[in-house]
Design a protein around this motif. Structure first.
Motif, mmCIF file in Angstrom:
data_model
loop_
_atom_site.group_PDB
_atom_site.id
_atom_site.type_symbol
_atom_site.label_atom_id
_atom_site.label_comp_id
_atom_site.label_asym_id
_atom_site.label_seq_id
_atom_site.Cartn_x
_atom_site.Cartn_y
_atom_site.Cartn_z
ATOM 1 N N GLY A 37 -9.653 5.549 0.155
ATOM 2 C CA GLY A 37 -9.464 6.907 0.618
ATOM 3 C C GLY A 37 -10.096 7.156 1.971
ATOM 4 O O GLY A 37 -11.119 6.561 2.321
ATOM 5 N N PHE A 38 -9.454 8.036 2.733
ATOM 6 C CA PHE A 38 -9.982 8.489 4.013
ATOM 7 C C PHE A 38 -10.137 10.006 3.954
ATOM 8 O O PHE A 38 -9.191 10.715 3.616
ATOM 9 N N ARG B 168 -6.586 17.252 4.327
ATOM 10 C CA ARG B 168 -7.997 17.115 3.969
ATOM 11 C C ARG B 168 -8.367 15.690 3.579
ATOM 12 O O ARG B 168 -9.552 15.364 3.483
ATOM 13 N N GLY B 169 -7.355 14.835 3.329
ATOM 14 C CA GLY B 169 -7.679 13.454 2.977
ATOM 15 C C GLY B 169 -6.432 12.638 2.715
ATOM 16 O O GLY B 169 -5.347 13.180 2.486
ATOM 17 N N LEU B 170 -6.582 11.332 2.767
ATOM 18 C CA LEU B 170 -5.491 10.399 2.484
ATOM 19 C C LEU B 170 -5.970 9.411 1.431
ATOM 20 O O LEU B 170 -6.930 8.674 1.649
ATOM 21 N N LYS B 171 -5.316 9.421 0.263
ATOM 22 C CA LYS B 171 -5.654 8.488 -0.808
ATOM 23 C C LYS B 171 -4.660 7.340 -0.790
ATOM 24 O O LYS B 171 -3.447 7.550 -0.686
ATOM 25 N N LEU B 172 -5.164 6.129 -0.919
ATOM 26 C CA LEU B 172 -4.326 4.931 -0.873
ATOM 27 C C LEU B 172 -4.409 4.183 -2.192
ATOM 28 O O LEU B 172 -5.467 4.116 -2.817
ATOM 29 N N MET B 173 -3.273 3.631 -2.607
ATOM 30 C CA MET B 173 -3.235 2.737 -3.753
ATOM 31 C C MET B 173 -2.813 1.361 -3.251
ATOM 32 O O MET B 173 -1.742 1.216 -2.650
ATOM 33 N N ILE B 174 -3.669 0.376 -3.487
ATOM 34 C CA ILE B 174 -3.403 -1.003 -3.068
ATOM 35 C C ILE B 174 -2.935 -1.774 -4.294
ATOM 36 O O ILE B 174 -3.652 -1.855 -5.293
ATOM 37 N N VAL C 128 0.849 -1.189 0.000
ATOM 38 C CA VAL C 128 0.000 0.000 0.000
ATOM 39 C C VAL C 128 0.885 1.238 0.000
ATOM 40 O O VAL C 128 1.848 1.326 0.769
ATOM 41 N N THR C 129 0.582 2.188 -0.872
ATOM 42 C CA THR C 129 1.224 3.500 -0.856
ATOM 43 C C THR C 129 0.138 4.550 -0.609
ATOM 44 O O THR C 129 -1.050 4.284 -0.774
ATOM 45 N N GLY C 130 0.571 5.747 -0.211
ATOM 46 C CA GLY C 130 -0.411 6.765 0.144
ATOM 47 C C GLY C 130 -0.034 8.145 -0.365
ATOM 48 O O GLY C 130 1.146 8.464 -0.533
ATOM 49 N N THR C 131 -1.043 8.954 -0.621
ATOM 50 C CA THR C 131 -0.869 10.356 -0.965
ATOM 51 C C THR C 131 -1.742 11.180 -0.033
ATOM 52 O O THR C 131 -2.975 11.040 -0.038
ATOM 53 N N ALA C 132 -1.100 12.015 0.792
ATOM 54 C CA ALA C 132 -1.828 12.907 1.685
ATOM 55 C C ALA C 132 -2.105 14.206 0.946
ATOM 56 O O ALA C 132 -1.192 14.817 0.388
ATOM 57 N N ASN C 133 -3.354 14.612 0.920
ATOM 58 C CA ASN C 133 -3.756 15.842 0.243
ATOM 59 C C ASN C 133 -4.090 16.918 1.268
ATOM 60 O O ASN C 133 -4.756 16.644 2.278
ATOM 61 N N TYR C 134 -3.625 18.135 0.990
ATOM 62 C CA TYR C 134 -3.767 19.240 1.929
ATOM 63 C C TYR C 134 -4.521 20.402 1.287
ATOM 64 O O TYR C 134 -4.542 20.550 0.065
ATOM 65 N N LYS C 135 -5.132 21.230 2.129
ATOM 66 C CA LYS C 135 -5.828 22.436 1.701
ATOM 67 C C LYS C 135 -5.353 23.600 2.563
ATOM 68 O O LYS C 135 -4.835 23.392 3.677
#
Length: 260
Positions: free
Chosen positions: A121-122, A98-104, A40-47
């Motif tokens: 995603g969370f 604002r959120g965490l997107k995950l790639m499985i 699993v990898t993740g991308t944290a998105n910010y606002k």
């Protein structure tokens, strides 16, 4: 300036610099318990933080920033882990998560391209959550989800390919429609742990529903509707593919047993 005075000023300046380090941002720990050959990898998105305006070098305002997380090595053979900052100042302004997107990623064959991806995603909620008792241990949120492998044939030689889908589990333990993910309360995230527990369904299914017939020897792919030798919807009287190829090159008539 005397040498001793110069040395004292230099050492004093260095002490002041090292004593004024920036406070690191608060974080939460993301963990994923994954099956074999999964990661699993993740991308944290910010606002922008409330009241903050973020300006790019071009002079234009921007409303999103991202941080990418790819663990170099799993914490264990079946677990990945990374820390997600709740704030981000690397883009020249104050931003909040604002959120965490995950790639499985699931590997189903020996070749590098024998893999499939599913997303999750969370989202981060600013709604106040139930208050925790003072000095309590930060919570651990556990999300149990399941992945399913689907198979199909592809290409002129009809090689078997697999597609990964991951969804939430219903109350009866069956895969539900909602995708993996959930909502996390911002006011409970600092120093907490968010854990995703992934399992894989034991039985694979055809990708196209109604295009394969299950027999005691295995799944047989239908054809004949459109007059080709490709996988097609099943209609009576059933007509089956003469053969398809497994990833290792074997010519087979049923999946996964290969021969009838």
């Amino acid at each position: 300036m005397k040498p001793n005075l110069r040395a004292w000023l230099l050492s004093t300046s260095m002490s002041l610099l090292t004593g004024c380090s920036l406070t690191p941002p608060k974080t939460f720990t993301f963990q994923a318990d994954v099956p074999e050959n999964f990661t699993v990898t993740g991308t944290a998105n910010y606002k922008p933080a409330p009241g903050e305006t973020c300006i790019a070098p071009t002079g234009e305002a921007f409303t999103t920033g991202s941080l990418f997380f790819k663990p170099e090595q799993p914490k264990t053979a079946h677990q990945v882990e990374f820390k997600v900052p709740l704030t981000d100042d690397d883009h020249g302004c104050s931003m909040v998560l604002r959120g965490l997107k995950l790639m499985i990623e699931g590997q189903w064959g020996k070749r590098e391209l024998d893999m499939s991806l599913a997303s999750a995603g969370f989202s981060i909620s600013d709604e106040p959550s139930a208050h925790l008792p003072a000095n309590s241990t930060p919570p651990v949120r556990v999300f149990k989800r399941q992945c399913q492998w689907f198979f199909r044939t592809a290409g002129p030689k009809r090689f078997i390919r697999k597609i990964l889908q991951c969804k939430a589990l219903g109350a009866n333990g069956q895969m539900a429609k909602p995708m993996i993910g959930g909502s996390l309360h911002r006011d409970q995230l600092a120093d907490s742990t968010v854990k995703l527990v992934l399992s894989v369904a034991k039985i694979e299914k055809p990708y196209y529903k109604g295009w394969w017939i299950e027999t005691p020897k295995g799944w047989k792919a239908c054809t004949g509707v459109w007059g080709t030798q490709n996988e097609e919807p099943c209609t009576k009287p059933y007509k089956f593919l003469e053969s398809f190829k497994m990833p290792d090159g074997r010519d087979c008539t049923v999946y996964p047993n290969c021969t009838e």
